[in-house]
Design an enzyme around this catalytic site. Structure first.
Site, mmCIF file in Angstrom:
data_model
loop_
_atom_site.group_PDB
_atom_site.id
_atom_site.type_symbol
_atom_site.label_atom_id
_atom_site.label_comp_id
_atom_site.label_asym_id
_atom_site.label_seq_id
_atom_site.Cartn_x
_atom_site.Cartn_y
_atom_site.Cartn_z
ATOM 1 N N CYS A 11 0.867 -1.182 0.000
ATOM 2 C CA CYS A 11 0.000 0.000 0.000
ATOM 3 C C CYS A 11 0.899 1.225 0.000
ATOM 4 O O CYS A 11 2.067 1.147 -0.400
ATOM 5 C CB CYS A 11 -0.980 -0.031 1.182
ATOM 6 S SG CYS A 11 -0.175 -0.006 2.800
ATOM 7 N N ASN A 14 2.337 1.382 4.385
ATOM 8 C CA ASN A 14 2.641 0.096 5.045
ATOM 9 C C ASN A 14 2.357 0.149 6.560
ATOM 10 O O ASN A 14 3.035 -0.503 7.351
ATOM 11 C CB ASN A 14 4.102 -0.337 4.778
ATOM 12 C CG ASN A 14 4.419 -1.783 5.183
ATOM 13 O OD1 ASN A 14 5.549 -2.105 5.506
ATOM 14 N ND2 ASN A 14 3.442 -2.663 5.169
ATOM 15 N N CYS A 16 -1.319 0.679 7.466
ATOM 16 C CA CYS A 16 -2.760 0.419 7.619
ATOM 17 C C CYS A 16 -3.214 -0.777 6.796
ATOM 18 O O CYS A 16 -3.482 -1.861 7.328
ATOM 19 C CB CYS A 16 -3.580 1.649 7.227
ATOM 20 S SG CYS A 16 -3.253 3.102 8.243
ATOM 21 N N ARG A 17 -3.305 -0.601 5.474
ATOM 22 C CA ARG A 17 -3.935 -1.639 4.642
ATOM 23 C C ARG A 17 -3.071 -2.867 4.411
ATOM 24 O O ARG A 17 -3.545 -3.995 4.572
ATOM 25 C CB ARG A 17 -4.351 -1.038 3.290
ATOM 26 C CG ARG A 17 -5.494 -0.058 3.406
ATOM 27 C CD ARG A 17 -5.656 0.759 2.152
ATOM 28 N NE ARG A 17 -4.500 1.622 1.929
ATOM 29 C CZ ARG A 17 -4.286 2.348 0.845
ATOM 30 N NH1 ARG A 17 -5.168 2.300 -0.136
ATOM 31 N NH2 ARG A 17 -3.218 3.117 0.735
ATOM 32 N N SER A 18 -1.804 -2.675 4.007
ATOM 33 C CA SER A 18 -1.006 -3.871 3.678
ATOM 34 C C SER A 18 -0.645 -4.714 4.909
ATOM 35 O O SER A 18 -0.595 -5.944 4.793
ATOM 36 C CB SER A 18 0.221 -3.532 2.830
ATOM 37 O OG SER A 18 1.095 -2.659 3.488
ATOM 38 N N ASP A 126 -8.305 3.843 1.395
ATOM 39 C CA ASP A 126 -7.341 4.212 2.427
ATOM 40 C C ASP A 126 -8.072 4.681 3.683
ATOM 41 O O ASP A 126 -8.779 5.691 3.641
ATOM 42 C CB ASP A 126 -6.461 5.341 1.862
ATOM 43 C CG ASP A 126 -5.324 5.705 2.786
ATOM 44 O OD1 ASP A 126 -5.312 5.226 3.934
ATOM 45 O OD2 ASP A 126 -4.448 6.459 2.353
HETATM 46 P P1 4NP Z 1 -1.718 2.814 4.178
HETATM 47 O O1 4NP Z 1 -2.312 4.181 4.781
HETATM 48 O O2 4NP Z 1 -1.193 3.142 2.795
HETATM 49 O O3 4NP Z 1 -2.886 1.924 4.137
HETATM 50 O O4 4NP Z 1 -0.626 2.377 5.139
HETATM 51 C C1 4NP Z 1 -1.609 5.369 4.818
HETATM 52 C C2 4NP Z 1 -0.722 5.598 5.831
HETATM 53 C C3 4NP Z 1 -0.023 6.805 5.885
HETATM 54 C C4 4NP Z 1 -0.227 7.751 4.907
HETATM 55 C C5 4NP Z 1 -1.105 7.515 3.880
HETATM 56 C C6 4NP Z 1 -1.801 6.317 3.828
HETATM 57 N N1 4NP Z 1 0.465 8.985 4.973
HETATM 58 O O5 4NP Z 1 0.243 9.836 4.100
HETATM 59 O O6 4NP Z 1 1.300 9.173 5.870
#
Ligand code: 4NP
Length: 156
Positions: A11, A14, A16-18, A126
């Protein structure tokens, strides 16, 4: 396939989703007795070395999985040679992975929900900027994707 299956979920951050996709896939792989390597990574560098977001950890725990030991890392070109499957959680991530992919990469690259009947082309949204409910939706989505992918890897 001669190489042992190895699946990398990717994602943006790294955190939240992955990490949740990795956890859901570990559950599915164990249930099916699959011998498979599993990891996750992000296209971005902002959270490298951090554990998953607290809300992601709580969501995993509610569903019987512990992800607090995971640490965020950035995807590398070498991952395309180490992994047989690289699974993007959304379309911008899929595009970034296509740009990163080296000529001699072996990994099959796809969107997670492409594996789910009727959800081809759909992103796992997200949940980072949303409320806690978003993480439950994420868990439901990654569980569907992980189950479908594990079924494909297990074969007939
Ligand atoms: P992820 O979520 O891609 O599912 O881990 C996010 C975590 C952090 C950010 C964006 C999405 N960020 O912009 O810091």
């Amino acid at each position: 396939m001669s190489q042992k299956p190895a699946v990398l979920f990717v994602c943006l951050g790294n955190i939240c989703r992955s990490p949740l996709a990795e956890a859901a896939f570990r559950v599915e792989a164990a249930r099916r007795g699959l011998d498979v390597e599993v990891d996750s990574a992000g296209t971005g560098h902002w959270h490298v070395g951090e554990p998953p977001d607290r809300r992601a950890q709580e969501t995993a725990r509610r569903h019987g999985a512990e992800i607090g030991q995971q640490r965020a890392r950035q995807v590398t070109r070498d991952d395309f040679r180490r992994f047989t499957h690289i699974v993007a959680l959304d379309l911008p991530v899929l595009s970034a992975l296509r740009r990163l992919r080296p000529e001699n990469g072996i990994a099959e690259l796809a969107l997670l929900l492409d594996h789910v009947e009727g959800r081809r082309g759909q992103p796992v949204a997200d949940p980072y900027y949303g409320d806690d409910d978003g993480f439950e939706t994420t868990w439901a989505d990654v569980t569907s994707g992980a189950a479908a992918l594990a079924r494909k890897i297990a074969g007939p």
